[in-house]
Scaffold this motif. Structure first.
Motif, PDB file in Angstrom:
ATOM      1  N   PRO A   5      -1.005  21.054  23.777  1.00 50.45           N
ATOM      2  CA  PRO A   5      -1.563  22.387  24.060  1.00 50.45           C
ATOM      3  C   PRO A   5      -1.895  22.528  25.544  1.00 50.45           C
ATOM      4  O   PRO A   5      -2.088  21.528  26.245  1.00 50.45           O
ATOM      5  N   GLN A  42      -7.011  24.816  25.985  1.00 47.32           N
ATOM      6  CA  GLN A  42      -7.177  24.770  24.534  1.00 47.32           C
ATOM      7  C   GLN A  42      -7.533  23.368  24.043  1.00 47.32           C
ATOM      8  O   GLN A  42      -7.655  23.149  22.843  1.00 47.32           O
ATOM      9  N   TRP A  43      -7.723  22.439  24.943  1.00 48.64           N
ATOM     10  CA  TRP A  43      -8.083  21.082  24.535  1.00 48.64           C
ATOM     11  C   TRP A  43      -9.556  21.024  24.136  1.00 48.64           C
ATOM     12  O   TRP A  43     -10.391  21.772  24.663  1.00 48.64           O
ATOM     13  N   ARG A  81      -5.515  17.860  19.122  1.00 48.61           N
ATOM     14  CA  ARG A  81      -4.442  18.343  19.992  1.00 48.61           C
ATOM     15  C   ARG A  81      -3.193  18.392  19.126  1.00 48.61           C
ATOM     16  O   ARG A  81      -2.599  17.353  18.811  1.00 48.61           O
ATOM     17  N   TYR A  82      -2.838  19.586  18.694  1.00 50.69           N
ATOM     18  CA  TYR A  82      -1.646  19.745  17.864  1.00 50.69           C
ATOM     19  C   TYR A  82      -0.391  19.722  18.727  1.00 50.69           C
ATOM     20  O   TYR A  82      -0.394  20.173  19.874  1.00 50.69           O
ATOM     21  N   ARG A  99       4.697  18.901  24.937  1.00 49.72           N
ATOM     22  CA  ARG A  99       4.396  19.866  23.882  1.00 49.72           C
ATOM     23  C   ARG A  99       2.941  19.845  23.462  1.00 49.72           C
ATOM     24  O   ARG A  99       2.575  20.356  22.409  1.00 49.72           O
ATOM     25  N   GLN A 101      -3.624  25.617  17.248  1.00 51.65           N
ATOM     26  CA  GLN A 101      -4.563  24.882  18.097  1.00 51.65           C
ATOM     27  C   GLN A 101      -5.769  25.753  18.453  1.00 51.65           C
ATOM     28  O   GLN A 101      -6.914  25.289  18.449  1.00 51.65           O
ATOM     29  N   ALA A 102      -5.516  27.029  18.749  1.00 58.07           N
ATOM     30  CA  ALA A 102      -6.595  27.931  19.166  1.00 58.07           C
ATOM     31  C   ALA A 102      -7.584  28.197  18.036  1.00 58.07           C
ATOM     32  O   ALA A 102      -8.723  28.606  18.288  1.00 58.07           O
ATOM     33  N   ASP A 155       2.667  21.382  19.796  1.00 59.58           N
ATOM     34  CA  ASP A 155       3.418  22.638  19.860  1.00 59.58           C
ATOM     35  C   ASP A 155       3.076  23.554  18.677  1.00 59.58           C
ATOM     36  O   ASP A 155       3.935  23.908  17.870  1.00 59.58           O
ATOM     37  N   ASP A 156       1.793  23.968  18.579  1.00 65.13           N
ATOM     38  CA  ASP A 156       1.352  24.726  17.404  1.00 65.13           C
ATOM     39  C   ASP A 156       0.310  25.767  17.820  1.00 65.13           C
ATOM     40  O   ASP A 156      -0.709  25.429  18.429  1.00 65.13           O
ATOM     41  N   VAL A 157       0.573  27.017  17.461  1.00 66.53           N
ATOM     42  CA  VAL A 157      -0.345  28.098  17.838  1.00 66.53           C
ATOM     43  C   VAL A 157      -1.682  27.972  17.134  1.00 66.53           C
ATOM     44  O   VAL A 157      -2.675  28.590  17.550  1.00 66.53           O
TER      45      VAL A 157
END
Length: 550
Positions: free
Chosen positions: A15, A19-20, A404-405, A13, A411-412, A407-409
């Protein structure tokens, strides 16, 4: 490198790679971190190699444990988790406890066993705990016996967690067969550390964010050990002779670093009180235990100042301030009372700890400090272009740790083009010092605690007297900011002091008490856009000007 975590819940889960953040290991000491490492094993091995095995690690009013004794206790608890409870590497373990020797040992045991620590703030209520459990999906919960009521309520309220194993520690009865301490006494003091990869996950650190929906920041074994090689090595510079104390919870990465991981890395010791700190108690205990390093928020230092002036500060040599902006008036008040220049810093849960700071000898008034060795920081515009010195813009950071979240949108929003954006507005002067301006989101930082305005709004809207509300922060000399609620009442409801207290008490019983609005302003309507969206910027302007809307 080979992962030891057979439960891949967190790994699966993370990202997507694009997105890292860009993780940089520019310092020689960062380049020497091995691919296979276990954070807790590394810390204990470092202490043993330096000859610190018989030096005190944990101090309290009840007991003192040396590094060797603490390692034995951690090994026993690790055996309980793996052999007795049957947990496997990668399982999440919810931890609920105040700052105590027992909580520290439990956290270390979880991570040494290759499990993922999910520590929670002691003040959180059942609903908030339920949100965290829904996100983390723990396999077990370890809880201080004095804090189990809210957790029990949270577990019982949701079918998915109703059968989650709950085990207590810090029990007054040593014969309690379910207590962790009782189980640990039956285990061996020898336990091989889980052979984790540096990229295996050590902890999930929860932060509420601006919407109040919990976000889980993922940190690996390598992240935390890398953090030790940056601010602690180059700015704090603790020694094995240091005794550390402070108020930030171990569930908060500021407290986890300052009051557990960083002292172990330095071979120092930590004092945990048997009673909650008050400003006067902290100053008195400082002298009694011989503390040399203190961590707390600016608000607490301000409250401690008159007692420091009255009683002295004993052997204290470093006072670390973080968690919220440090007003220069507070810095000068503490310096006048204690004779110490504050060590200020800014960090983020997503980055694990401090990345901009200045040692007392390098302080410049009005500035937080310069970028910590191992990190890069710059001020950019909305498009990510670096701005000229002296221009206010968004703070962008990168280094050996990053967001690094789980499972979270969102993150972007936090990571863009490899840079971390903590959500702060800064400027940078010609000498490289960073000057804090404000938060760029709706987060309210009050007395070192993060409070999401929308979360308080949601709580207030559950009260039968409230029709609408908007919650923002207002600058405050004592607390940095305070929570202010603008409330539209339902017809017939009185807008008086009794109503104010009723709403404040309602929030205290619904959320962690520090989130309640210290000022409630009753209004006829709230500023909204044509589409009905609440204009929080208009409320912030009103709050800052200390005026009420017409």
């Amino acid at each position: 490198m080979t992962s030891a975590q057979t439960d891949r819940f967190v790994h699966d889960r993370l990202p997507p790679p694009e997105q890292w953040p860009e993780l940089r290991y520019d310092l020689p000491e960062l380049q020497q971190l091995p691919a296979q490492l276990n954070l807790v094993h590394s810390l204990f091995e470092r202490a043993a190699a330096a000859g610190h095995a018989d030096r005190p690690l944990f101090r309290s009013d009840d007991r003192t444990l040396t590094y060797a004794q603490a390692r034995d206790e951690v090994n026993r608890l690790s055996n309980v988790l793996t052999l007795d409870l049957g947990l496997v590497p990668g399982n999440r373990v919810l931890l609920r406890g105040g700052n105590s020797v027992a909580m520290a040992l439990a956290w270390l045991a979880v991570v040494q066993a290759g499990l993922v620590a999910v520590a929670t703030m002691p003040l959180l209520r059942a609903r908030e705990l339920a949100d965290i459990m829904a996100k983390a999906q723990p396999s077990a919960a370890l809880c201080d016996v004095t804090l189990q009521d809210e957790l029990t309520t949270a577990l019982a309220a949701h079918p998915a967690t109703a059968t989650l194993p709950l085990h207590v520690f810090n029990t007054p009865s040593p014969a309690d067969p379910l207590a962790l301490e009782t189980r640990a006494r039956r285990q061996s003091a020898q336990a091989p550390p889980c052979p984790t990869a540096g990229t295996d996950v050590a902890l999930l650190a929860f932060t509420s964010g601006t919407t109040g929906t919990p976000k889980a920041a993922v940190h690996t074994h390598r992240d935390v050990l890398a953090a030790c090689e940056t601010w602690p090595r180059h700015v704090l510079r603790a020694t094995p002779e240091d005794i550390v104390m402070g108020s930030p919870p171990l569930a908060f990465t500021f407290g986890l670093g300052g009051l557990l991981v960083f002292p172990m890395w330095a071979g120092a010791s930590v004092y945990f009180p048997s009673i909650p700190y008050t400003p006067e108690a902290m100053v008195r205990l400082m002298g009694q235990v011989g503390a040399t390093i203190c961590y707390t928020a600016p608000t607490f230092y301000r409250q401690m100042a008159p007692f420091a002036k009255q009683h002295g500060i004993g052997q204290l040599r470093i006072s670390v301030s973080a968690g919220e902006g440090l007003p220069d008036a507070t810095r000068q008040l503490w310096k006048e009372a204690s004779g110490l220049e504050m060590l200020d810093g800014i960090g983020a849960t997503e980055m694990f700890h401090i990345f901009i700071s200045a040692a007392p000898a390098d302080v410049k008034r009005g500035a937080i400090g310069r970028v910590v060795p191992g990190y890069q920081a710059r001020i950019v515009d909305e498009q990510g272009h670096e701005l000229p010195r002296g221009t206010v813009g968004r703070l962008a950071v990168k280094g050996p740790t990053g967001c690094r979240y789980l499972d979270d949108v969102r993150q972007a929003n936090y990571v863009q083009d490899g840079w971390n954006f903590p959500g702060d507005a800064f400027s940078q002067d010609a000498d490289g010092y960073f000057i804090y301006q404000a938060r760029t989101d709706d987060m309210i930082i009050t007395a070192g605690y993060n409070v999401a305005g929308p979360e308080v709004e949601a709580a207030l809207l559950q009260h039968p007297a409230v029709a609408e509300c908007g919650v923002v922060g207002r600058p405050d000399d004592e607390r940095g900011m305070i929570v202010v609620a603008y409330v539209v009442l339902k017809p017939g409801e009185p807008a008086d002091a009794v109503q104010t207290k009723a709403l404040q008490d309602h929030v205290k019983h619904t959320l962690a008490p520090y989130k309640y609005p210290r000022d409630v302003v009753f209004v006829h309507q709230l500023p909204r856009t044509e589409t009905g969206k609440l204009q929080r910027f208009a409320l912030r302007k009103l709050a800052t000007e200390s005026t009420k809307p017409p």
